[in-house]
Scaffold this motif. Structure first.
Motif, PDB file in Angstrom:
ATOM      1  N   THR B  61      41.588  35.080  36.369  1.00  0.00           N
ATOM      2  CA  THR B  61      40.974  33.999  37.135  1.00  0.00           C
ATOM      3  C   THR B  61      40.801  32.807  36.204  1.00  0.00           C
ATOM      4  O   THR B  61      40.327  32.969  35.085  1.00  0.00           O
ATOM      5  CB  THR B  61      39.600  34.441  37.668  1.00  0.00           C
ATOM      6  OG1 THR B  61      39.782  35.655  38.410  1.00  0.00           O
ATOM      7  CG2 THR B  61      38.993  33.403  38.580  1.00  0.00           C
ATOM      8  N   GLU B  81      44.695  44.929  40.817  1.00  0.00           N
ATOM      9  CA  GLU B  81      43.839  43.975  40.098  1.00  0.00           C
ATOM     10  C   GLU B  81      43.337  42.824  40.951  1.00  0.00           C
ATOM     11  O   GLU B  81      42.394  42.135  40.556  1.00  0.00           O
ATOM     12  CB  GLU B  81      44.582  43.456  38.860  1.00  0.00           C
ATOM     13  CG  GLU B  81      44.846  44.600  37.876  1.00  0.00           C
ATOM     14  CD  GLU B  81      45.313  44.118  36.515  1.00  0.00           C
ATOM     15  OE1 GLU B  81      45.231  42.913  36.224  1.00  0.00           O
ATOM     16  OE2 GLU B  81      45.759  44.981  35.738  1.00  0.00           O
ATOM     17  N   ALA B  83      42.256  43.382  44.006  1.00  0.00           N
ATOM     18  CA  ALA B  83      41.521  44.026  45.107  1.00  0.00           C
ATOM     19  C   ALA B  83      40.118  43.447  45.307  1.00  0.00           C
ATOM     20  O   ALA B  83      39.688  43.223  46.441  1.00  0.00           O
ATOM     21  CB  ALA B  83      41.445  45.533  44.865  1.00  0.00           C
ATOM     22  N   SER B  84      39.390  43.187  44.238  1.00  0.00           N
ATOM     23  CA  SER B  84      38.024  42.694  44.417  1.00  0.00           C
ATOM     24  C   SER B  84      37.994  41.187  44.649  1.00  0.00           C
ATOM     25  O   SER B  84      37.168  40.686  45.399  1.00  0.00           O
ATOM     26  CB  SER B  84      37.178  43.055  43.195  1.00  0.00           C
ATOM     27  OG  SER B  84      37.757  42.498  42.039  1.00  0.00           O
ATOM     28  N   LYS B  85      38.924  40.462  44.028  1.00  0.00           N
ATOM     29  CA  LYS B  85      38.884  38.991  44.078  1.00  0.00           C
ATOM     30  C   LYS B  85      39.535  38.447  45.348  1.00  0.00           C
ATOM     31  O   LYS B  85      39.073  37.471  45.944  1.00  0.00           O
ATOM     32  CB  LYS B  85      39.609  38.455  42.840  1.00  0.00           C
ATOM     33  CG  LYS B  85      39.675  36.971  42.721  1.00  0.00           C
ATOM     34  CD  LYS B  85      38.406  36.388  42.153  1.00  0.00           C
ATOM     35  CE  LYS B  85      38.553  34.855  42.064  1.00  0.00           C
ATOM     36  NZ  LYS B  85      37.308  34.224  41.693  1.00  0.00           N
ATOM     37  N   TYR B  86      40.643  39.036  45.761  1.00  0.00           N
ATOM     38  CA  TYR B  86      41.391  38.514  46.910  1.00  0.00           C
ATOM     39  C   TYR B  86      41.950  39.729  47.666  1.00  0.00           C
ATOM     40  O   TYR B  86      43.131  40.055  47.555  1.00  0.00           O
ATOM     41  CB  TYR B  86      42.507  37.586  46.412  1.00  0.00           C
ATOM     42  CG  TYR B  86      43.143  36.709  47.474  1.00  0.00           C
ATOM     43  CD1 TYR B  86      42.999  36.975  48.834  1.00  0.00           C
ATOM     44  CD2 TYR B  86      43.902  35.598  47.122  1.00  0.00           C
ATOM     45  CE1 TYR B  86      43.575  36.173  49.791  1.00  0.00           C
ATOM     46  CE2 TYR B  86      44.502  34.784  48.064  1.00  0.00           C
ATOM     47  CZ  TYR B  86      44.338  35.084  49.399  1.00  0.00           C
ATOM     48  OH  TYR B  86      44.925  34.285  50.361  1.00  0.00           O
ATOM     49  N   PRO B  87      41.071  40.403  48.444  1.00  0.00           N
ATOM     50  CA  PRO B  87      41.483  41.672  49.081  1.00  0.00           C
ATOM     51  C   PRO B  87      42.701  41.549  49.999  1.00  0.00           C
ATOM     52  O   PRO B  87      43.511  42.478  50.058  1.00  0.00           O
ATOM     53  CB  PRO B  87      40.246  42.091  49.885  1.00  0.00           C
ATOM     54  CG  PRO B  87      39.112  41.281  49.344  1.00  0.00           C
ATOM     55  CD  PRO B  87      39.680  40.059  48.699  1.00  0.00           C
ATOM     56  N   SER B  90      45.751  41.642  47.871  1.00  0.00           N
ATOM     57  CA  SER B  90      45.908  43.002  47.354  1.00  0.00           C
ATOM     58  C   SER B  90      46.497  43.921  48.420  1.00  0.00           C
ATOM     59  O   SER B  90      47.396  44.722  48.156  1.00  0.00           O
ATOM     60  CB  SER B  90      44.552  43.517  46.879  1.00  0.00           C
ATOM     61  OG  SER B  90      44.576  44.908  46.717  1.00  0.00           O
TER      62      SER B  90
END
Lengths: 161, 263
Positions: B61, B81, B83-87, B90
């Motif tokens: 980021t 990687e 998954a949490s920031k831009y599901p 992902s």
């Protein structure tokens, strides 16, 4: 031609190969390890799946030179040295997860990697993981059942198909 | 395959130099290029692998909050990687092809190839992402130029793709079950200043924005806002898997599903 070196099933190997040599050709034709199969040769069927640096890949769609320095595991490296089958291989035998056996090396390699990453997958997760492995005999049911069994889950209630 | 030489540089600068030769071609994950070579549809004199370049790998980021993905990052790494920031991104990455393809195929390769049925172009366009190359930054709206056609020059390499992260987003893919490409795929991304909708798999011109839906959804981000809207079948792909009319119809259906899933 240029030299390529890698470790296959724990053994250091090398060869002088052309730029367009595929990894699967290097394994089968140069190393004479014919357990890895070529089905479609178009990266769809998954019979050629091997592990490269711990990742499942289709060896018909990777150049041998791309594996320079890599650690490779093929189907020949899955059983114990004394011949005892892995739990995935044993489950395929126990649950009739193969008929002609052509797709089986790739199925076992894909399933082995799945269970490393997801030790108790659901049936849907198993089927999602097998999307790149085609079997024309079994209809998949017993392959899925074998993989679920290999994960230690109770498959006694899944009907034989 | 025809014969070719192979090089595997370790820096972008070396790769650019290697690609200066006539008939040299970059090779990323090879999940499209190697089958193409097997069919003898391409005859490069030399393949320059981009998979050994550390600066083109990984997800991070930046200070602006954008998700920066190295051009040679495989789909499986993006799936894990981002998954949490831009599901939504992902999820898109985790449904490309199959597990083995996702371990080799890369975002840069997909975006450079611009297959009209590939998934990533819809995410890049709907997110208003920036395609970063070895010598410039290209806005997504300027980058995609039609079927297998992009703003990239000969020998230009995608080193990174930068995604602004939307407030809400979703990708809906109607899978062509044999190829696992999108028969129609719709990526919806809602930002503070409006909604963007990008469609892949449907048009003869490749990925495109459905601006009418964007306008309606920017005013009211709900599936109902799309009632009565439709896409013309003109210019849509027609093949044995679906007619132009079928694909045009699917665009509205998949857009509604994406909005419902995102809101």
């Amino acid at each position: 031609m240029a030299k390529v070196s890698m470790t296959v099933n724990g053994r250091a190997v090398s060869g002088d190969v052309a730029g367009n040599r595929l990894l699967v050709e290097f394994l089968r034709e140069d190393l004479r390890m014919t357990g890895t199969h070529v089905g479609c040769d178009t990266s769809q069927c998954g019979a050629c799946v091997v592990h490269v640096n711990g990742k499942a890949v289709k060896s018909c769609t990777m150049l041998a030179h791309e594996a320079e320095g890599a650690t490779i595991t093929t189907i020949e490296g899955i059983a114990s040295p004394d011949g005892t089958m892995s739990r995935v291989q044993q489950a395929f035998q126990d649950h009739h997860g193969l008929q002609c056996g052509f797709c089986t090396p790739g199925m076992v390699m894909t399933a082995t990697k799945l269970l490393e990453q997801n030790p108790t997958p659901t049936e849907a997760e198993v089927r999602h993981a097998l999307e790149g492995n085609i079997c024309r005999c079994t209809g998949y049911h017993n392959i899925v059942k074998a993989i679920l069994a290999a994960s230690g889950q109770d498959v006694s209630k899944i009907a034989a198909e | 395959m025809y014969a070719f030489d192979f090089e595997k540089p370790t820096t972008v600068a070396e790769a650019v130099a290697a690609l200066a030769d006539d008939e040299a071609q970059p090779l990323s994950g090879g999940q499209t290029l190697i089958p193409t070579l097997k069919q003898r549809l391409a005859m490069p004199s030399k393949l320059v692998s981009l998979t050994g370049i550390a600066e083109m790998q990984g997800v991070c980021t930046n200070d602006a909050g954008q998700l920066c993905i190295g051009g040679a990052t495989p789909h499986a790494v993006v799936a894990a990687e981002a998954a949490s920031k831009y599901p939504a991104l992902s999820a898109l990455a985790s449904n490309i092809g199959d597990p083995a393809v996702r371990n080799r195929g890369t975002i840069g390769g997909s975006v450079a190839n611009n297959d009209p049925a590939a998934c990533y172009p819809s995410a890049v366009l709907a997110s208003g992402a920036t395609v970063v190359t070895n010598n410039r930054e290209i806005a997504a709206d300027d980058y995609f130029q039609g079927l297998f056609s992009t703003a990239l020059e000969e020998g230009e390499i995608i080193t990174e793709v930068r995604f602004p992260v939307p407030q809400a987003a979703n990708y809906q893919k109607f899978v062509q079950p044999a190829s696992r490409f999108a028969l129609v795929g719709v990526f919806v991304a809602k930002f503070a200043d409006g909604v963007r909708v990008a469609v892949t798999g449907a048009s003869n011109d490749g990925v495109f924005r459905w601006t009418e839906a964007e306008k309606a959804l920017s005013a009211n981000f709900s599936p109902d806002a799309l009632n009565g809207l439709s896409v013309s079948a003109d210019g849509m792909i027609g093949d044995l898997h679906g007619t132009p009319e079928y694909r045009a119809h699917l665009i509205a259906v998949m857009t509604k599903r994406a909005v419902a899933a995102a809101s």
